[in-house]
Design an enzyme around this catalytic site. Structure first.
Site, PDB file in Angstrom:
ATOM      1  N   SER A  80       0.601  -7.224  -9.524  1.00 57.78           N
ATOM      2  CA  SER A  80       1.754  -8.416  -9.369  1.00 57.78           C
ATOM      3  C   SER A  80       2.966  -7.453  -9.419  1.00 57.78           C
ATOM      4  CB  SER A  80       1.562  -9.176 -10.539  1.00 57.78           C
ATOM      5  OG  SER A  80       2.702 -10.220 -10.079  1.00 57.78           O
ATOM      6  N   GLY A  81       3.902  -7.782  -8.801  1.00 56.71           N
ATOM      7  CA  GLY A  81       5.213  -7.436  -8.753  1.00 56.71           C
ATOM      8  C   GLY A  81       5.887  -7.152  -7.346  1.00 56.71           C
ATOM      9  N   HIS A  84      -2.408 -16.161 -13.204  1.00 62.63           N
ATOM     10  CA  HIS A  84      -0.958 -15.481 -13.040  1.00 62.63           C
ATOM     11  C   HIS A  84      -0.242 -16.198 -11.974  1.00 62.63           C
ATOM     12  CE1 HIS A  84       2.193 -13.144 -11.057  1.00 62.63           C
ATOM     13  NE2 HIS A  84       2.523 -12.445 -12.342  1.00 62.63           N
ATOM     14  N   ASN A  85      -0.731 -16.306 -10.915  1.00 66.78           N
ATOM     15  CA  ASN A  85      -0.131 -16.811  -9.760  1.00 66.78           C
ATOM     16  C   ASN A  85       0.013 -18.455  -9.759  1.00 66.78           C
ATOM     17  OD1 ASN A  85      -0.190 -14.366  -8.674  1.00 66.78           O
ATOM     18  ND2 ASN A  85      -0.544 -14.928  -6.433  1.00 66.78           N
ATOM     19  N   LYS A  88      -5.249 -12.504 -12.285  1.00 65.59           N
ATOM     20  CA  LYS A  88      -4.369 -12.656 -11.204  1.00 65.59           C
ATOM     21  C   LYS A  88      -4.264 -14.046 -10.820  1.00 65.59           C
ATOM     22  CE  LYS A  88      -0.940 -11.048  -8.706  1.00 65.59           C
ATOM     23  NZ  LYS A  88      -0.815 -11.669  -7.461  1.00 65.59           N
ATOM     24  N   ALA A 101      -6.286 -10.381   1.709  1.00 66.36           N
ATOM     25  CA  ALA A 101      -7.353 -11.054   1.308  1.00 66.36           C
ATOM     26  C   ALA A 101      -8.012 -11.679   2.230  1.00 66.36           C
ATOM     27  CB  ALA A 101      -7.088 -11.769   0.229  1.00 66.36           C
ATOM     28  N   THR A 110      -4.789   1.086  11.995  1.00 67.56           N
ATOM     29  CA  THR A 110      -3.857   1.720  13.067  1.00 67.56           C
ATOM     30  C   THR A 110      -3.209   3.039  12.615  1.00 67.56           C
ATOM     31  OG1 THR A 110      -2.278   0.330  12.233  1.00 67.56           O
ATOM     32  CG2 THR A 110      -3.335  -0.611  14.186  1.00 67.56           C
ATOM     33  N   GLY A 127       0.913  -1.334  -0.071  1.00 70.74           N
ATOM     34  CA  GLY A 127       0.126  -0.085   0.083  1.00 70.74           C
ATOM     35  C   GLY A 127       0.949   1.307  -0.132  1.00 70.74           C
ATOM     36  N   ARG A 184     -16.202 -48.262 -16.128  1.00 68.16           N
ATOM     37  CA  ARG A 184     -17.291 -47.514 -15.552  1.00 68.16           C
ATOM     38  C   ARG A 184     -18.674 -48.226 -16.007  1.00 68.16           C
ATOM     39  NH1 ARG A 184     -18.463 -42.973 -17.892  1.00 68.16           N
ATOM     40  NH2 ARG A 184     -19.375 -42.081 -16.048  1.00 68.16           N
ATOM     41  N   GLU A 211       2.985 -18.707 -11.980  1.00 70.83           N
ATOM     42  CA  GLU A 211       4.185 -18.514 -11.189  1.00 70.83           C
ATOM     43  C   GLU A 211       4.555 -19.634 -10.216  1.00 70.83           C
ATOM     44  OE1 GLU A 211       3.640 -14.891  -8.486  1.00 70.83           O
ATOM     45  OE2 GLU A 211       3.927 -16.132  -6.952  1.00 70.83           O
TER      46      GLU A 211
END
Ligand code: 6PG
Length: 472
Positions: A131-132, A188-189, A185, A79, A37, A17, A448, A192
């Site tokens: 990301s990054g 993406h992970n 995203k 999250a 806080t 952030g 089956r 990754e």
């Protein structure tokens, strides 16, 4: 701050952030900040802001009052439950038309739920994949926005300014409605995880199989990073091997406990891939290996009783290193292929309308899976938007095929040495399955039908058939 108030607000002054606020402010945008806080807010304002156009609100009401209307604000909080907690407090303070952006790694179904709730309150909502890591947030992340189109039109210029750039193009694009951004995203992970697993398997082959030292490893991965394997993950791997421990002077890598942690996004990718019936075996193997790495004590005990082959490689080492390089590149192609095939299916199923060329374009910079290979992937989708699988792109298919024999040999080598390489092995089987005109699914159908009368289809006639398999 402009006369009417700050351009954008940000809630959550963790590392991501704070860095993202500084990034936006450095691009000339006035930012209002708030953190649960107040000490964190004060610390940020006192020590990091300087003369930048950043204002703090010490309670939500004050924070909201700093924003120009219609308001736009980004949440960068953990999250899960924290996002719901913030939204519960926040929405009653907002006005119709305001825009809330969740920039965390939220599960896409949560994003859909939150979007529905907020649109019922006449609020706009966007799920934004970021990301990054810390450096990305500060100097240019890859941004994956989805949700309110109207919202994107409003904040798009800010996101474009803050995002990484490759060849002049910003690594951000509106991806689609609802949870499209968070879904991209998540995948993406997943990719990754797959790429990281493939890299660590090559490390294991080199370390335990070839007995290479961290210094030798550093030079191999550094060279690779200057060739076709050029990517963020290969680059940081080379750097990791050069780092000496401050306390002992030994290579730090050799002192790190081999239990790999995870926050769950790779697992979510595998879950949804299974739900949508898209095979992502390299990513699945990566998730499984993170889990197995956690059984340290059990593995220690098993290592005493379950003997395997001698793990020392006896062949031509230079040739082996070249083959491992090719196997890794083939694995990288297959991992992106699996992730993008999943995105294609998800786009059709969830009606995201994803443009995979845009996805490849915004992944070329800023994010963890950025790689030279993404230029080729982008070209593949530019040529054929509906490409069913990257392996069917003439160029990438050829790149894979020219390395296939080496991948096969490396997999054999790992098996012969008793070294686990499920990512590479799954990649090879994925390729072999995908290129098989005939698979043994016929026998599964017969089984089956045998035990459950589930019926089967025939090659030579239409319809559903059942056989009484147990003859009197
Ligand atoms: C990124 C990363 C990031 C992720 C961490 C850790 O794109 O910047 O994907 O979002 O949370 O890399 O993920 P794991 O803890 O699951 O390894």
């Amino acid at each position: 701050m402009t006369q009417q108030g700050c351009d954008i607000g940000l809630i959550g002054l963790g590392t991501m952030g704070r860095n993202f606020v500084l990034n936006l402010a450095d691009h000339g945008f006035a930012v209002a900040v708030y953190n649960r806080t107040a000490e964190k807010t004060k610390d940020f304002m006192d020590n990091e802001v300087g003369a930048r156009p950043i204002q703090a609100g010490y309670d939500l009401q004050e924070f909201i009052g700093l924003l120009r209307q219609p308001r736009a604000l980004i949440l960068l909080v953990a999250a899960g439950a924290p996002v719901d907690a913030v939204l519960r407090e926040l929405w009653p303070l907002l006005s119709p038309g305001d825009l809330v952006i969740d920039g965390g790694n939220s599960h896409f179904t949560d994003t859909n739920r939150r979007g529905r709730f907020l649109s019922g309150k006449q609020l706009n909502f966007m799920g934004l994949g970021v990301s990054g890591g810390e450096a990305g947030a500060r100097y240019g992340p890859s941004l994956m926005p989805g949700g309110s189109r109207e919202g994107y039109d409003r904040v798009g210029p800010m996101l474009e300014a803050a995002a990484a750039r490759v060849k002049g193009e910003p690594c951000v694009a509106y991806l689609g409605p609802r949870s499209a951004g968070h879904y991209v995203k998540m995948v993406h992970n997943g990719i990754e995880y797959g790429l990281m697993e493939l890299i660590v398997e090559t490390y294991d082959l080199f370390k335990r199989g070839l007995g290479l030292t961290p210094a030798e490893l550093a030079s191999i991965y550094d060279r690779w990073n200057r060739e076709e394997l050029n990517s963020f993950l290969v680059g940081i791997t080379a750097k990791i091997f050069t780092r000496q421990d401050d306390r002992t002077g030994k290579p730090l890598i050799d002192l790190i406990l081999d239990k790999a942690k995870q926050k769950g996004t790779g697992m979510w990718t595998s879950w949804d891939a299974m739900d949508l019936q898209v095979g992502t075996p390299t990513i699945d193997a990566a998730v499984v290996m993170r889990d197995m790495s956690g059984y340290k004590e059990e593995r220690l005990a098993a290592s005493q009783v379950l003997a395997g082959p001698c793990q020392t490689f006896k062949g031509d080492r230079q040739r082996c290193i070249g083959q491992v390089k090719n196997a890794l590149y083939a694995g990288m192609i297959a991992t992106y292929a699996q992730g993008l095939a999943l995105l294609q299916k998800a786009s059709a199923t969830y009606d995201y309308g994803l443009d995979l060329e845009a996805v490849a374009r915004i992944w070329r910079g800023g994010c963890i899976i950025r790689a030279a290979l993404l230029e080729d992937i982008r070209s593949a989708y530019k040529t054929k938007a509906e490409l069913p699988n990257l392996l069917m792109d003439p160029h990438l298919g050829k790149e894979f095929l020219s390395r296939e024999a080496d991948l096969r040999e490396v997999v054999q080598m790992a098996a012969a040495l008793g070294l686990p390489a499920p990512g590479l092995m799954a990649t090879l089987s994925y390729f072999d399955a995908y290129r098989s005109a005939v698979l043994p699914g016929n026998l599964i159908q017969a089984q089956r039908d045998f035990f459950g009368a589930h019926t089967y289809e025939r090659l030579d006639a239409p319809g559903a058939f059942h056989t009484e398999w147990e003859e009197e």
